[in-house]
Design a protein around this motif. Structure first.
Motif, PDB file in Angstrom:
ATOM      1  N   ASP A   1       0.864  -1.179   0.000  1.00 13.58           N
ATOM      2  CA  ASP A   1       0.000   0.000   0.000  1.00 13.58           C
ATOM      3  C   ASP A   1       0.900   1.228   0.000  1.00 13.58           C
TER       4      ASP A   1
ATOM      5  N   GLN B   1       0.117   4.269   0.250  1.00 12.80           N
ATOM      6  CA  GLN B   1      -0.426   5.425   0.961  1.00 12.80           C
ATOM      7  C   GLN B   1       0.423   5.889   2.142  1.00 12.80           C
TER       8      GLN B   1
ATOM      9  N   GLU C   1       2.308   7.889  -6.311  1.00 11.69           N
ATOM     10  CA  GLU C   1       0.910   7.974  -6.733  1.00 11.69           C
ATOM     11  C   GLU C   1       0.617   7.089  -7.934  1.00 11.69           C
ATOM     12  N   ALA C   2       1.662   6.751  -8.701  1.00 14.06           N
ATOM     13  CA  ALA C   2       1.482   5.891  -9.875  1.00 14.06           C
ATOM     14  C   ALA C   2       1.458   4.402  -9.515  1.00 14.06           C
ATOM     15  N   ARG C   3       1.856   4.084  -8.297  1.00 12.34           N
ATOM     16  CA  ARG C   3       1.895   2.687  -7.878  1.00 12.34           C
ATOM     17  C   ARG C   3       0.512   2.219  -7.440  1.00 12.34           C
ATOM     18  N   GLU C   4       0.197   0.973  -7.749  1.00 11.01           N
ATOM     19  CA  GLU C   4      -1.097   0.413  -7.382  1.00 11.01           C
ATOM     20  C   GLU C   4      -1.009  -0.339  -6.057  1.00 11.01           C
ATOM     21  N   LYS C   5      -2.094  -0.283  -5.338  1.00 17.85           N
ATOM     22  CA  LYS C   5      -2.182  -1.037  -4.095  1.00 17.85           C
ATOM     23  C   LYS C   5      -2.432  -2.505  -4.425  1.00 17.85           C
ATOM     24  N   THR C   6      -1.708  -3.390  -3.783  1.00 17.80           N
ATOM     25  CA  THR C   6      -1.898  -4.828  -3.994  1.00 17.80           C
ATOM     26  C   THR C   6      -2.220  -5.495  -2.662  1.00 17.80           C
TER      27      THR C   6
END
Length: 221
Positions: free
Chosen positions: A59, A61, A105-110
């Motif tokens: 995450d 965030q 911000e470009a990274r996705e939460k997995t």
């Protein structure tokens, strides 16, 4: 009922765990050992054992929040710069933080996940090569649960299967269902009460073992 082995029999030992058993029973240990072995291998024996690896999730965030906080703190330092060199250093840091924030911000939460890798061995393979302790561990890990009821008069020569109920719950449930279904269908054909096409025989619901149950199903080596 908690079982304790004594003189070749299993007997109720609920009192050892501070519980009350309304129907204490005694049953020959060899019957239980053979019954549990047959039922476990029938259901889980052909299933291939897998090695499960826990893959953590991610995450971005928390890192985004930390970078924003650092940017806000850095912005407060801008007016303190008096020299051109100082302002250039401030700008380089500001640009680096902004670039870092854009990357985050470009990274996705997995989400965390589990990866199962086949070992090439079946539960039957490990059962036959294991000792009593290894087999008991397999049963507990599989969520095996054995219920023993009181016997009927004269039922001392052979095991009355109406007295026992063996179930498996947990991660193995979906994998063993086809084996249980096939075995039940064959048994039904032998009895002459073959189930109608499409009927699925599932394992009985069972509460996983959450308390220590010593000597639950000690098996002969």
């Amino acid at each position: 009922m908690y079982l304790n082995k004594s003189s070749g029999n299993y007997g109720c030992s609920s009192y050892k765990y501070g519980t009350y058993c309304a129907a204490p029973a005694t049953i020959r240990a060899s019957w239980v050992d053979d019954y549990v072995t047959d039922e476990f291998l029938r259901a889980a024996g052909p299933v291939q054992i897998t090695h499960v690896t826990e893959i953590p999730g991610y995450d971005p965030q928390p890192e985004i929040d930390a970078t924003i906080a650092e940017m806000e703190d850095h912005d407060q330092q801008k007016d303190r710069r008096k020299s051109k060199a100082g302002m250039a250093a401030w700008q380089r840091r500001a640009d680096a933080l902004d670039t870092r924030l854009a990357e985050l911000e470009a990274r996705e939460k997995t989400e965390p996940r589990r990866k199962a890798v086949p070992t090439g061995r079946t539960y039957a393979d490990d059962w036959h090569s294991g000792d009593t302790t290894a087999r008991r561990t397999m049963l507990v890990d599989a969520g095996a649960h054995l219920v023993v009821k009181r016997g009927t008069k004269g039922g001392w020569r052979t095991l009355d299967t109406r007295r026992v109920e063996f179930t498996i719950s947990g991660d193995l449930d979906p994998a063993i269902e086809p084996n249980v279904t096939e075995a039940e269908n064959i048994a039904s054909e032998v009895r002459g009460d073959t189930p109608a096409p499409g009927i699925t025989v599932r394992l009985a619901e069972s509460v996983p073992i959450t308390e220590p149950v010593p000597e639950l199903v000690p098996l002969a080596a």
